[in-house]
Design an enzyme around this catalytic site. Sequence first.
Site, PDB file in Angstrom:
ATOM      1  N   ASP A  50      -9.119   5.291  -8.601  1.00  0.00           N
ATOM      2  CA  ASP A  50      -7.767   4.774  -8.448  1.00  0.00           C
ATOM      3  C   ASP A  50      -6.830   5.448  -9.435  1.00  0.00           C
ATOM      4  O   ASP A  50      -7.236   5.842 -10.538  1.00  0.00           O
ATOM      5  CB  ASP A  50      -7.757   3.262  -8.690  1.00  0.00           C
ATOM      6  CG  ASP A  50      -6.570   2.569  -8.027  1.00  0.00           C
ATOM      7  OD1 ASP A  50      -6.770   1.947  -6.964  1.00  0.00           O
ATOM      8  OD2 ASP A  50      -5.452   2.650  -8.575  1.00  0.00           O
ATOM      9  N   ASN A 103      -8.685   5.556   1.086  1.00  0.00           N
ATOM     10  CA  ASN A 103      -7.832   4.387   1.266  1.00  0.00           C
ATOM     11  C   ASN A 103      -6.538   4.451   0.467  1.00  0.00           C
ATOM     12  O   ASN A 103      -5.581   3.743   0.778  1.00  0.00           O
ATOM     13  CB  ASN A 103      -8.642   3.138   0.866  1.00  0.00           C
ATOM     14  CG  ASN A 103      -7.791   1.917   0.681  1.00  0.00           C
ATOM     15  OD1 ASN A 103      -7.302   1.327   1.641  1.00  0.00           O
ATOM     16  ND2 ASN A 103      -7.601   1.513  -0.582  1.00  0.00           N
ATOM     17  N   TYR A 170       6.228   6.976   5.980  1.00  0.00           N
ATOM     18  CA  TYR A 170       4.951   6.259   6.115  1.00  0.00           C
ATOM     19  C   TYR A 170       4.375   6.457   7.518  1.00  0.00           C
ATOM     20  O   TYR A 170       3.193   6.761   7.688  1.00  0.00           O
ATOM     21  CB  TYR A 170       5.169   4.777   5.826  1.00  0.00           C
ATOM     22  CG  TYR A 170       3.897   3.975   5.709  1.00  0.00           C
ATOM     23  CD1 TYR A 170       3.238   3.860   4.485  1.00  0.00           C
ATOM     24  CD2 TYR A 170       3.356   3.317   6.803  1.00  0.00           C
ATOM     25  CE1 TYR A 170       2.071   3.117   4.363  1.00  0.00           C
ATOM     26  CE2 TYR A 170       2.198   2.574   6.703  1.00  0.00           C
ATOM     27  CZ  TYR A 170       1.555   2.476   5.478  1.00  0.00           C
ATOM     28  OH  TYR A 170       0.393   1.741   5.378  1.00  0.00           O
ATOM     29  N   ILE A 203      -1.525  -6.682   5.969  1.00  0.00           N
ATOM     30  CA  ILE A 203      -2.629  -7.365   5.289  1.00  0.00           C
ATOM     31  C   ILE A 203      -2.117  -7.983   4.002  1.00  0.00           C
ATOM     32  O   ILE A 203      -1.235  -7.440   3.344  1.00  0.00           O
ATOM     33  CB  ILE A 203      -3.768  -6.364   4.983  1.00  0.00           C
ATOM     34  CG1 ILE A 203      -4.207  -5.637   6.268  1.00  0.00           C
ATOM     35  CG2 ILE A 203      -4.951  -7.065   4.328  1.00  0.00           C
ATOM     36  CD1 ILE A 203      -4.780  -6.516   7.347  1.00  0.00           C
ATOM     37  N   THR A 205      -2.092  -7.973   0.734  1.00  0.00           N
ATOM     38  CA  THR A 205      -2.486  -7.103  -0.367  1.00  0.00           C
ATOM     39  C   THR A 205      -1.362  -7.059  -1.392  1.00  0.00           C
ATOM     40  O   THR A 205      -0.255  -7.543  -1.140  1.00  0.00           O
ATOM     41  CB  THR A 205      -2.755  -5.662   0.120  1.00  0.00           C
ATOM     42  OG1 THR A 205      -1.513  -5.058   0.487  1.00  0.00           O
ATOM     43  CG2 THR A 205      -3.716  -5.634   1.302  1.00  0.00           C
TER      44      THR A 205
END
Length: 263
Positions: A50, A103, A170, A203, A205
């Site tokens: 990350d 991801n 995006y 989602i 998140t």
Amino acid sequence: MSTTTPTGQFTEYAAEFAGKTALVTGSASGIGLATARRLGRGGANVVIADYNQQGAEEAARTLKDEGIKAAAVALDVTEPASAEAAVRFAVDTFGGLDLAVNNAGIGGASAPTGEYDIDVYNRVVRTNLDGVFYSMRYELPVIEAAGKGGAIVNVASILGSVGFAGSPAYVAAKHGVVGLTKTAAAEYAAKGIRVNAVGPGFIETPLLKDMDKAAYDGLVALHPAGRLGHAEEVAELIVFLLSERASFIAGSYHLVDGAYTAV
């Protein structure tokens, strides 16, 4: 056999990933962390990669406390050298690389295409599309060289299949991820490496944590299921695609969206 309980929690296929190493990018939180945890509970060694190094280290400690073999590495997917280093870290730490989940991603500002800030556009595309390419560029040769086959899942979005006003960067990037996934799958399927993509809907998140209630409720209303998804629900699909249960699935793009794209 894996089952779903009335509370929505999943029981794992015991040890189906035993002896395998998985690299999960953007896994300090959200879908990435849920996926890393699910892989670890299935017996995999997991690399938490990350941009937020502190977050990655904290996530790895949490997984270790749960009995999962985990290690953390800092990763900036916009830098090819960083992507290469993360793969090398996985090999040096656990002896190889079998599975990868690409991801890592960012949202970006909202504005019409004709008014979109060019620097923001480039940053979003570099992270969400180029970052997937850079990651696969170094994951694939290592998996291939081991000669055991493997699997990769790229996290796209529902916006890899439809448009969304105000999000040109995006949407463009996520459509690109789908195309990149199909291309890599066609190239590597004969080598025993399956590459697929998933398209999560909206989602629960950290990306949504700053959204006001009216906007949040508006998002919920777009989903016939009447709610947003949970990271664990996406993780279950990702892990299935990485498993031998999906041995004939390659080059495909699977939505997890509460029927968002069905209407």
